[in-house]
Scaffold this motif. Structure first.
Motif, PDB file in Angstrom:
ATOM      1  N   UNK A  47       0.794  -1.239   0.000  1.00 49.46           N
ATOM      2  CA  UNK A  47       0.000   0.000   0.000  1.00 49.46           C
ATOM      3  C   UNK A  47       0.822   1.282   0.000  1.00 49.46           C
ATOM      4  N   UNK A  48       1.992   1.255   0.639  1.00 57.01           N
ATOM      5  CA  UNK A  48       2.831   2.457   0.728  1.00 57.01           C
ATOM      6  C   UNK A  48       4.295   2.079   0.539  1.00 57.01           C
ATOM      7  N   UNK A  49       5.145   3.044   0.226  1.00 55.68           N
ATOM      8  CA  UNK A  49       6.583   2.766   0.150  1.00 55.68           C
ATOM      9  C   UNK A  49       7.130   2.194   1.459  1.00 55.68           C
ATOM     10  N   UNK A  50       6.604   2.649   2.574  1.00 54.38           N
ATOM     11  CA  UNK A  50       7.047   2.140   3.874  1.00 54.38           C
ATOM     12  C   UNK A  50       6.709   0.653   4.022  1.00 54.38           C
ATOM     13  N   UNK A  51       5.546   0.268   3.515  1.00 55.46           N
ATOM     14  CA  UNK A  51       5.167  -1.148   3.533  1.00 55.46           C
ATOM     15  C   UNK A  51       6.107  -1.958   2.647  1.00 55.46           C
ATOM     16  N   UNK A  52       6.532  -1.375   1.529  1.00 55.25           N
ATOM     17  CA  UNK A  52       7.478  -2.068   0.647  1.00 55.25           C
ATOM     18  C   UNK A  52       8.806  -2.307   1.368  1.00 55.25           C
ATOM     19  N   UNK A  53       9.285  -1.320   2.094  1.00 52.08           N
ATOM     20  CA  UNK A  53      10.520  -1.488   2.869  1.00 52.08           C
ATOM     21  C   UNK A  53      10.382  -2.671   3.822  1.00 52.08           C
ATOM     22  N   UNK A  54       9.235  -2.766   4.483  1.00 54.95           N
ATOM     23  CA  UNK A  54       9.015  -3.864   5.427  1.00 54.95           C
ATOM     24  C   UNK A  54       8.932  -5.204   4.711  1.00 54.95           C
ATOM     25  N   UNK A  55       8.327  -5.226   3.517  1.00 53.92           N
ATOM     26  CA  UNK A  55       8.212  -6.479   2.770  1.00 53.92           C
ATOM     27  C   UNK A  55       9.575  -6.957   2.293  1.00 53.92           C
ATOM     28  N   UNK A  56      10.417  -6.037   1.861  1.00 53.30           N
ATOM     29  CA  UNK A  56      11.776  -6.391   1.458  1.00 53.30           C
ATOM     30  C   UNK A  56      12.539  -6.972   2.651  1.00 53.30           C
ATOM     31  N   UNK A  57      12.397  -6.337   3.803  1.00 57.73           N
ATOM     32  CA  UNK A  57      13.068  -6.835   5.009  1.00 57.73           C
ATOM     33  C   UNK A  57      12.545  -8.214   5.389  1.00 57.73           C
ATOM     34  N   UNK A  58      11.237  -8.421   5.240  1.00 62.30           N
ATOM     35  CA  UNK A  58      10.643  -9.720   5.547  1.00 62.30           C
ATOM     36  C   UNK A  58      11.206 -10.804   4.624  1.00 62.30           C
ATOM     37  N   UNK A  59      11.391 -10.459   3.348  1.00 58.78           N
ATOM     38  CA  UNK A  59      11.952 -11.421   2.397  1.00 58.78           C
ATOM     39  C   UNK A  59      13.393 -11.749   2.763  1.00 58.78           C
ATOM     40  N   UNK A  60      14.143 -10.753   3.206  1.00 63.40           N
ATOM     41  CA  UNK A  60      15.545 -10.977   3.587  1.00 63.40           C
ATOM     42  C   UNK A  60      15.658 -11.903   4.799  1.00 63.40           C
ATOM     43  N   UNK A  61      14.642 -11.884   5.640  1.00 62.69           N
ATOM     44  CA  UNK A  61      14.651 -12.782   6.795  1.00 62.69           C
ATOM     45  C   UNK A  61      14.436 -14.232   6.373  1.00 62.69           C
ATOM     46  N   UNK A  62      13.864 -14.422   5.185  1.00 62.09           N
ATOM     47  CA  UNK A  62      13.537 -15.763   4.707  1.00 62.09           C
ATOM     48  C   UNK A  62      14.602 -16.348   3.791  1.00 62.09           C
ATOM     49  N   UNK A  63      15.426 -15.510   3.173  1.00 59.13           N
ATOM     50  CA  UNK A  63      16.435 -16.003   2.235  1.00 59.13           C
ATOM     51  C   UNK A  63      17.659 -15.103   2.231  1.00 59.13           C
ATOM     52  N   UNK A  64      18.813 -15.700   1.928  1.00 58.94           N
ATOM     53  CA  UNK A  64      20.029 -14.910   1.748  1.00 58.94           C
ATOM     54  C   UNK A  64      20.457 -14.900   0.286  1.00 58.94           C
ATOM     55  N   UNK A  65      19.565 -15.370  -0.592  1.00 65.73           N
ATOM     56  CA  UNK A  65      19.846 -15.409  -2.031  1.00 65.73           C
ATOM     57  C   UNK A  65      19.340 -14.118  -2.707  1.00 65.73           C
ATOM     58  N   UNK A  66      19.826 -13.830  -3.922  1.00 66.13           N
ATOM     59  CA  UNK A  66      19.392 -12.610  -4.622  1.00 66.13           C
ATOM     60  C   UNK A  66      17.907 -12.645  -4.977  1.00 66.13           C
ATOM     61  N   UNK A  67      17.263 -11.487  -4.848  1.00 68.36           N
ATOM     62  CA  UNK A  67      15.896 -11.308  -5.326  1.00 68.36           C
ATOM     63  C   UNK A  67      15.750  -9.852  -5.742  1.00 68.36           C
ATOM     64  N   UNK A  68      14.670  -9.529  -6.428  1.00 65.44           N
ATOM     65  CA  UNK A  68      14.479  -8.170  -6.913  1.00 65.44           C
ATOM     66  C   UNK A  68      13.107  -7.626  -6.566  1.00 65.44           C
ATOM     67  N   UNK A  69      12.855  -6.412  -7.067  1.00 63.54           N
ATOM     68  CA  UNK A  69      11.564  -5.751  -6.877  1.00 63.54           C
ATOM     69  C   UNK A  69      11.053  -5.291  -8.237  1.00 63.54           C
ATOM     70  N   UNK A  70       9.770  -5.538  -8.482  1.00 62.82           N
ATOM     71  CA  UNK A  70       9.116  -5.071  -9.703  1.00 62.82           C
ATOM     72  C   UNK A  70       8.491  -3.707  -9.456  1.00 62.82           C
ATOM     73  N   UNK A  71       8.731  -2.771 -10.379  1.00 64.14           N
ATOM     74  CA  UNK A  71       8.083  -1.460 -10.338  1.00 64.14           C
ATOM     75  C   UNK A  71       7.391  -1.242 -11.679  1.00 64.14           C
TER      76      UNK A  71
END
Length: 329
Positions: A47-71
């Motif tokens: 919903x917001x850029x701040x939520x995106x920051x949290x989602x990226x952090x959540x993904x990092x907690x689940x994996x140490x492999x490369x991933x990206x973001x779609x815009x």
């Protein structure tokens, strides 16, 4: 199975899970990354850029492999705060971005300055060449079979992929109509450096969409999609259901967007994915659903694709070449 794409983007397998609205969330993306492929969180699902920051952090907690973001950048009466979403991506330290929709030229200097590699999704050779000229690192080329917006040229992947790869110098990811090892091998044979799959990844255990939606994808054939917004020159391929059939019927009599807006609202599509009511709204699914007959884990899917692709290349195709040369196989 190494290609220019795997080398440039630091992933093990030439397989991509592109950004999908309401689907590209941390649990799916992390599973794709752990399987050795490249997954994308969908920025505007948050919903917001701040939520995106949290989602990226959540993904990092689940994996140490490369991933990206779609815009995805689309014209809108009230556009999202793209600059703020872009800043959230950069400040979160993401190093791979998938752009789609409009020309990403205004965003590229910011991404490049941050050392971010950019893949741009295109539906035509002319758009892919323009993306290359403005400086993207790779393109994902969408054939007419794809879910979502295939453009207005109606060129299927069997023609579009080699038409693009013979002209582009940067890596090309083949997208649209690909769901298994046969599609991967075919794309590589056509000159692509990897494949992008949406519908296939949507129909996996880790996908955040409702189980009922996944079961419907398995039940559907390649004929169970509809092309909406054709008369508005903004074609979209979606699953065939009560709503998409109604939209097509209204369009056939001549319609403006206002006549169908209540049927195609994004909130209704979100309800489909989250609650499993497949007739609640329109939802994207490609013709590749006709090739999908199970709901595996992401790891099972990627492992199967790679192992079966190797078998096709070293077995059947090698056998054809050897037979032609008169060698006993």
């Amino acid at each position: 199975m190494r290609t220019r794409f795997t080398e440039a983007f630091g992933v093990e397998h030439p397989i991509v899970q592109g950004g999908m609205m309401w689907v590209g969330r941390a649990e799916l993306v992390a599973a794709v990354a752990d399987a050795g492929a490249l997954g994308f969180i969908t920025a505007l699902t948050q919903p917001t850029p701040e939520d995106l920051v949290r989602e990226i952090a959540r993904c990092r907690e689940m994996t140490d492999k490369p991933f990206g973001v779609n815009l995805t950048i689309l014209p809108s009466i009230t556009p999202p705060p793209y600059a703020e979403y872009r800043a959230a991506i950069i400040e979160s330290g993401v190093k791979i971005v998938e752009t789609a929709g409009s020309n990403p030229v205004d965003h590229l200097p910011f991404f490049k300055d941050a050392g971010i590699k950019v893949i741009h999704k295109c539906t035509s050779v002319r758009h892919a060449l323009k993306a290359e000229r403005v400086g993207v690192d790779a393109v994902s080329i969408d054939g007419f079979e794809c879910a979502g917006h295939p453009g207005e040229d109606d060129v299927p992947g069997l023609v579009l992929i080699p038409a693009a790869t013979r002209k582009l110098r940067i890596p090309v990811i083949a997208s649209g109509g690909i769901a298994d090892s046969r599609g991967l091998v075919a794309a590589l044979a056509l000159g692509a450096d990897g494949v992008n799959m949406g519908t296939r990844f949507m129909c996996t255990v880790e996908s955040p969409v409702a189980q009922r939606v996944k079961e419907q994808i398995v039940a559907n054939s390649e004929l169970d999609t509809k092309l909406i917004f054709r008369t508005l020159r903004n074609t979209a391929r979606v699953a065939a259901n009560a709503v998409s059939r109604e939209v097509v019927e209204i369009e056939s009599g001549g319609a403006e967007f206002a006549d169908i807006a209540h049927l195609v609202a994004g909130a209704r599509g979100r309800t489909v994915f989250e609650e499993g009511d497949i007739d609640a709204g329109i939802w994207t699914s490609g013709q590749s659903q006709g090739l999908i007959d199970d709901i595996p884990t992401v790891a099972e899917l990627v492992d199967r694709m790679i192992s079966e692709a190797e078998t096709i290349i070293t077995g059947r195709l090698n056998g054809i070449v050897a037979a032609k040369a008169g060698v006993r196989v």
